[in-house]
Design a protein around this motif. Sequence first.
Motif, PDB file in Angstrom:
ATOM      1  N   VAL A 124       1.216  -1.230   0.079  1.00 23.76           N
ATOM      2  CA  VAL A 124       0.425   0.074  -0.185  1.00 23.76           C
ATOM      3  C   VAL A 124       0.923   1.305  -0.245  1.00 23.76           C
ATOM      4  O   VAL A 124      -0.035   2.013  -0.637  1.00 23.76           O
ATOM      5  CB  VAL A 124      -0.893  -0.320   1.712  1.00 23.76           C
ATOM      6  N   THR A 158      -4.801   1.272  -1.755  1.00 23.48           N
ATOM      7  CA  THR A 158      -5.587   1.084  -0.349  1.00 23.48           C
ATOM      8  C   THR A 158      -5.727  -0.424  -1.299  1.00 23.48           C
ATOM      9  O   THR A 158      -5.994  -1.884  -0.690  1.00 23.48           O
ATOM     10  CB  THR A 158      -6.613   0.939   0.250  1.00 23.48           C
ATOM     11  N   GLN A 161      -4.189  -4.154  -1.227  1.00 22.07           N
ATOM     12  CA  GLN A 161      -4.733  -4.798   0.141  1.00 22.07           C
ATOM     13  C   GLN A 161      -5.801  -5.790  -0.006  1.00 22.07           C
ATOM     14  O   GLN A 161      -5.426  -7.093   0.752  1.00 22.07           O
ATOM     15  CB  GLN A 161      -5.316  -3.655   1.679  1.00 22.07           C
ATOM     16  N   ASP A 350      -3.519  -1.154  13.788  1.00 23.96           N
ATOM     17  CA  ASP A 350      -3.317  -1.406  11.089  1.00 23.96           C
ATOM     18  C   ASP A 350      -2.810  -2.872  11.107  1.00 23.96           C
ATOM     19  O   ASP A 350      -3.075  -3.798  11.963  1.00 23.96           O
ATOM     20  CB  ASP A 350      -2.049  -1.003  10.368  1.00 23.96           C
ATOM     21  N   GLN A 385      -9.311  -3.052   5.361  1.00 24.69           N
ATOM     22  CA  GLN A 385      -8.671  -1.716   4.125  1.00 24.69           C
ATOM     23  C   GLN A 385      -9.358  -0.336   4.468  1.00 24.69           C
ATOM     24  O   GLN A 385      -8.583   0.529   4.616  1.00 24.69           O
ATOM     25  CB  GLN A 385      -9.795  -2.238   3.082  1.00 24.69           C
ATOM     26  N   PHE A 388      -7.029   1.501   6.758  1.00 28.88           N
ATOM     27  CA  PHE A 388      -5.791   2.544   6.107  1.00 28.88           C
ATOM     28  C   PHE A 388      -6.391   3.831   5.891  1.00 28.88           C
ATOM     29  O   PHE A 388      -5.793   4.561   4.692  1.00 28.88           O
ATOM     30  CB  PHE A 388      -5.376   1.583   4.449  1.00 28.88           C
ATOM     31  N   ALA A 396      -2.731   4.982   4.938  1.00 25.67           N
ATOM     32  CA  ALA A 396      -2.739   5.831   3.563  1.00 25.67           C
ATOM     33  C   ALA A 396      -2.731   7.348   3.419  1.00 25.67           C
ATOM     34  O   ALA A 396      -2.139   8.075   2.707  1.00 25.67           O
ATOM     35  CB  ALA A 396      -3.766   5.030   3.043  1.00 25.67           C
TER      36      ALA A 396
END
Length: 503
Positions: A124, A158, A161, A350, A385, A388, A396
């Motif tokens: 990512v 993302t 992922q 995370d 996901q 992020f 992200a």
Amino acid sequence: MAEMLAANMAPFMFAALVFFLLLGFPVAFALAANGLMFGLIGVELGLLTPALFQALPERVFGIMRNDTLLAIPFFTFMGLILERSGMAEDLLDTIGQLFGPLRGGLAYAVIFVGALLAATTGVVAASVISMGLISLPIMLRYGYDRRLASGVIAASGTLAQIIPPSLVLIVLADQLGRSVGDMYAGALVPGLVLTGLYAGYILIMTIVRPEFAPALPPEARSLRGFKLLLRVLTSLVPPLVLIFLVLGTIFLGIATPTEGGAMGAAGAILLALAKRKLGLGLLRQAMDTTAKLSSFVIFILIGSTVFGLVFRAVNGDLWVEHLLTNLPGGELGFLIVVNLMVFVLAFFLDFFELAFIIVPLLGPVAEKLGIDLIWFGVLLGVNMQTSFMHPPFGFALFFLRSVAPREDYKDKITGRIIAKITTGQIYWGAVPFVIIQLIMVALVIAFPDLVFSGLDRGEKIDLDKVKIEIPQFDTNEPPPPFGTPDQPADDPNADIMKQLQGK
């Protein structure tokens, strides 16, 4: 106090872990220290025996012997080599020229390249930073809304992922005890559907607010005709061939995920050589980052092993199972509560931390409720996901913030003053895509065939519908043994046995 602690060791242990994490301790050390501390308390209270800790060395060596985890450094190395050899830049430039005449063309290009990078890099951070550095200045140059531009870049990054070869899917498969190849096959269709939902959102925005995503002006589209075709062939074909080598061989059963990762790493080196971008500096940076990420994963896994050993020894798995199986609504109630819990925890943890702490506790409960663990793993992958993209802790968003302009600047090509992007604009731009990801979670629950369509489970026999007739024998004579020449040719069980044996 000691009696209350002994009776509620598992809840106290879980609460202590949350406390340590909220204090900011590194996850790997918080897990290991928590497990050792409560293990010693359990020994003092007489709940556990010191022999329990003798199982730890064998468990650690078991992690080191796990061939599946070898895929993580291979795919990480492959992604870093491709990202730093200029593949993302070539893809974005080429596809931006293709979609340039369309409203939102650059946004479509970012989504398409995000999906391609996801299928080749699986990292990512590499995807978000690459597209942020390359496409964000171009989108700002031609008048894209800052929130839309930042949101589409972060969300497209993302996709790495959930679209194979994802590092998250490798870890989920390992923690759930399922095949990485099956997890990849199950996640492919949901990943592509999510990519389509992102593109659909851009289409709606170009209709409702066309000024947010204008088409490129003619002077910005420098490639046309044969030159554009040649660029497409030279920029798109190599990564597509690499995708087939990596994912195609895994799906066809020719290679294991670890072998596919090794082929991908070798292919990335060849592509970098072909572009004349491979050097000692690039190799050193890629190997250094790969070693750091792999060590990070292994240390968390060792810490979670220590925690899990003691947690199960104090019947923590039974406590979690009792807590979740008694939820109202049965299987649906379990899925709703679990997804809400993962969504909330993703604000603070995370995906690696969620996979190593939460998934081992949820997997056995899901299996007991009759939920397919491949489907469950893909569902959790789509949900995680969002970790992020969550404001204010989405990684992200942090990656994009690190490369987004913090001050107004003068564009070198147009000469216009481009305004900076604020953190608030990045956060607000992420919100619609978080909602889209949650819609995708609901679609996976409502339409499980999105996952099962990619799996080859073979033809199943419903044993509940098989009617077996028991032949009656004379009680004065012993019945002939089944399968001998004395067995009647028209025995009603013969066809059933052949059916069950696949004959």
